[in-house]
Each structure stands twice: as structure tokens, then as C-alpha cells.
Design a protein around this motif. Structure first.
Motif, PDB file in Angstrom:
ATOM      1  N   UNK A  61      36.492  36.364  45.954  1.00  0.00           N
ATOM      2  CA  UNK A  61      36.687  35.821  47.301  1.00  0.00           C
ATOM      3  C   UNK A  61      35.336  35.484  47.919  1.00  0.00           C
ATOM      4  N   UNK A  62      34.598  34.548  47.326  1.00  0.00           N
ATOM      5  CA  UNK A  62      33.272  34.235  47.868  1.00  0.00           C
ATOM      6  C   UNK A  62      33.366  33.648  49.271  1.00  0.00           C
ATOM      7  N   UNK A  63      32.484  34.132  50.135  1.00  0.00           N
ATOM      8  CA  UNK A  63      32.434  33.611  51.498  1.00  0.00           C
ATOM      9  C   UNK A  63      33.504  34.149  52.423  1.00  0.00           C
ATOM     10  N   UNK A  64      34.355  35.047  51.936  1.00  0.00           N
ATOM     11  CA  UNK A  64      35.423  35.607  52.769  1.00  0.00           C
ATOM     12  C   UNK A  64      34.948  36.948  53.324  1.00  0.00           C
ATOM     13  N   UNK A  66      35.408  40.667  55.286  1.00  0.00           N
ATOM     14  CA  UNK A  66      36.346  41.787  55.199  1.00  0.00           C
ATOM     15  C   UNK A  66      37.478  41.649  56.207  1.00  0.00           C
ATOM     16  N   UNK A  67      37.163  41.131  57.373  1.00  0.00           N
ATOM     17  CA  UNK A  67      38.159  40.985  58.437  1.00  0.00           C
ATOM     18  C   UNK A  67      39.183  39.897  58.119  1.00  0.00           C
ATOM     19  N   UNK A  68      38.876  39.025  57.160  1.00  0.00           N
ATOM     20  CA  UNK A  68      39.759  37.913  56.818  1.00  0.00           C
ATOM     21  C   UNK A  68      40.691  38.233  55.644  1.00  0.00           C
ATOM     22  N   UNK A  69      40.622  39.467  55.132  1.00  0.00           N
ATOM     23  CA  UNK A  69      41.423  39.872  53.974  1.00  0.00           C
ATOM     24  C   UNK A  69      42.347  41.015  54.373  1.00  0.00           C
ATOM     25  N   UNK A  70      43.576  40.972  53.859  1.00  0.00           N
ATOM     26  CA  UNK A  70      44.534  42.054  54.102  1.00  0.00           C
ATOM     27  C   UNK A  70      45.082  42.525  52.757  1.00  0.00           C
ATOM     28  N   UNK A  71      45.092  43.847  52.552  1.00  0.00           N
ATOM     29  CA  UNK A  71      45.664  44.452  51.341  1.00  0.00           C
ATOM     30  C   UNK A  71      46.797  45.357  51.796  1.00  0.00           C
ATOM     31  N   UNK A  72      47.999  45.105  51.265  1.00  0.00           N
ATOM     32  CA  UNK A  72      49.183  45.870  51.666  1.00  0.00           C
ATOM     33  C   UNK A  72      50.015  46.229  50.444  1.00  0.00           C
ATOM     34  N   UNK A  82      46.189  39.170  50.729  1.00  0.00           N
ATOM     35  CA  UNK A  82      46.303  37.919  51.471  1.00  0.00           C
ATOM     36  C   UNK A  82      45.101  37.768  52.393  1.00  0.00           C
ATOM     37  N   UNK A  83      44.960  36.566  52.897  1.00  0.00           N
ATOM     38  CA  UNK A  83      43.862  36.317  53.820  1.00  0.00           C
ATOM     39  C   UNK A  83      43.689  34.846  54.078  1.00  0.00           C
ATOM     40  N   UNK A  84      42.522  34.521  54.622  1.00  0.00           N
ATOM     41  CA  UNK A  84      42.255  33.128  54.942  1.00  0.00           C
ATOM     42  C   UNK A  84      40.767  32.850  54.815  1.00  0.00           C
ATOM     43  N   UNK A  85      40.461  31.769  54.121  1.00  0.00           N
ATOM     44  CA  UNK A  85      39.083  31.274  54.056  1.00  0.00           C
ATOM     45  C   UNK A  85      38.928  30.267  55.194  1.00  0.00           C
ATOM     46  N   UNK A 125      35.230  45.366  49.563  1.00  0.00           N
ATOM     47  CA  UNK A 125      34.765  44.000  49.372  1.00  0.00           C
ATOM     48  C   UNK A 125      33.248  44.030  49.326  1.00  0.00           C
ATOM     49  N   UNK A 126      32.702  43.629  48.170  1.00  0.00           N
ATOM     50  CA  UNK A 126      31.255  43.642  48.003  1.00  0.00           C
ATOM     51  C   UNK A 126      30.818  42.422  47.201  1.00  0.00           C
ATOM     52  N   UNK A 127      29.845  41.705  47.746  1.00  0.00           N
ATOM     53  CA  UNK A 127      29.296  40.507  47.096  1.00  0.00           C
ATOM     54  C   UNK A 127      30.373  39.491  46.727  1.00  0.00           C
ATOM     55  N   UNK A 128      31.364  39.319  47.589  1.00  0.00           N
ATOM     56  CA  UNK A 128      32.400  38.322  47.355  1.00  0.00           C
ATOM     57  C   UNK A 128      33.469  38.729  46.369  1.00  0.00           C
ATOM     58  N   UNK A 129      33.479  39.999  45.948  1.00  0.00           N
ATOM     59  CA  UNK A 129      34.492  40.488  45.016  1.00  0.00           C
ATOM     60  C   UNK A 129      35.281  41.606  45.695  1.00  0.00           C
ATOM     61  N   UNK A 130      36.585  41.387  45.816  1.00  0.00           N
ATOM     62  CA  UNK A 130      37.481  42.410  46.360  1.00  0.00           C
ATOM     63  C   UNK A 130      37.944  43.291  45.211  1.00  0.00           C
ATOM     64  N   UNK A 131      37.742  44.595  45.339  1.00  0.00           N
ATOM     65  CA  UNK A 131      38.193  45.540  44.321  1.00  0.00           C
ATOM     66  C   UNK A 131      39.244  46.444  44.941  1.00  0.00           C
TER      67      UNK A 131
END
Length: 151
Positions: A61-64, A66-72, A82-85, A125-131
Motif C-alpha cells: 500500500x505505497x503512499x497510503x 495508517x488512517x486511510x486503512x481499515x482492517x476488520x 479496505x481503505x482509500x488512496x 503499516x511500515x514503509x508502505x507494507x501492511x502486515x
């Protein structure tokens, strides 16, 4: 002048056979639909590996932020990322030569196996990679009971 060596030995790695077969469709989706959301949905790539302790998901998720990503976790065993770029601000004086990075909403869903501890899911989320790490419950091996054989 260069020398080109040709071999009669077939090398499967010299061809692009291992490329993603859907890359062609991903490049067509925005052109056909004109919808950047469809492109964003198609371009979120996720790896899922299973270790002895957990299921580990990694999403690029480059450029995304933490506030723009949701994990459920939905329905008890469906992991949803989910989220939004956000789209880059455009200046009227800019002249674009190529636009390949997508923007818009994205959603990916994964049905988790029965041994997933969904109440202990962790994400970072670190360096554009969500784990996302989903620990596994210990699988109880059924006890074998010896049955005596009578004559």
C-alpha cells in the motif's frame, strides 16, 4: 556490434511465463470503465503465508497512510482489508505523460481457516507494507483410546 548466443536448451525462466496473467486486464480496467476505484481494487496485491504460529498477510500500500486503512473481521472468520488512496492534487500547468498509480477505494476479503484466533488479530503499516498477523489456535490432536480385543 554484440554477439547473441542462442541455445537449444529450453529455459522456462527466460520467458515471461510466470507473470501475473491478469496484468493485461488490470491495465484495461481503467481504460474501459473510466473508474479509478476499479483500478485501485484490482491493484492491491496481498501475500498470505502460514507459519506454525500464525497466518501472515502482507499488502503493498505505497503512499497510503495508517488512517486511510481499515482492517476488520466480518462474520466471525472473514478478514477484510479496505481503505482509500487519495488522488494527488493536480496543477493546471502540469502535463501528464503517464498515469499508472491508481487512487480510490480498495477492498480485499479473505476467509480465515477454523484455527484462526480472530480476537487476537494485529496489524501494522511500515514503509508502505501492511502486515496483518492472525495467530493460530493449537490444534488438539484427538486422543487415541486402546480397545481390548476379546476372543
Amino acid at each position: 556490434m554484440s554477439i547473441v548466443r542462442r541455445s537449444s536448451v529450453f529455459d522456462p525462466f527466460s520467458l515471461d511465463l510466470w507473470a501475473d496473467p491478469f496484468d493485461t486486464f488490470r491495465s484495461i480496467i481503467p481504460a474501459v470503465s473510466g473508474n479509478s476505484e476499479a483500478a485501485a481494487f484490482a491493484n492491491v496485491r496481498v501475500d498470505w503465508k502460514e507459519t506454525p504460529e500464525a497466518h501472515v498477510f502482507k499488502a503493498d500500500l505505497p503512499g497510503v497512510k495508517k488512517e486511510e486503512v481499515k482492517v476488520e473481521v466480518e462474520d466471525g472468520n472473514v478478514l477484510v482489508v479496505s481503505g482509500e488512496r487519495t488522488k494527488e492534487k493536480e496543477d493546471k500547468n502540469d502535463k501528464w505523460h503517464r498515469v499508472e498509480r491508481s487512487s480510490g477505494k480498495f477492498v480485499r476479503r479473505f476467509r480465515l481457516p477454523e484455527n484462526a484466533k480472530v480476537e487476537e488479530v494485529k496489524a501494522g503499516l511500515e514503509n508502505g507494507v501492511l502486515t496483518v498477523t492472525v495467530p493460530k489456535a493449537e490444534v488438539k490432536k484427538p486422543e487415541a483410546k486402546a480397545v481390548e480385543i476379546s476372543c
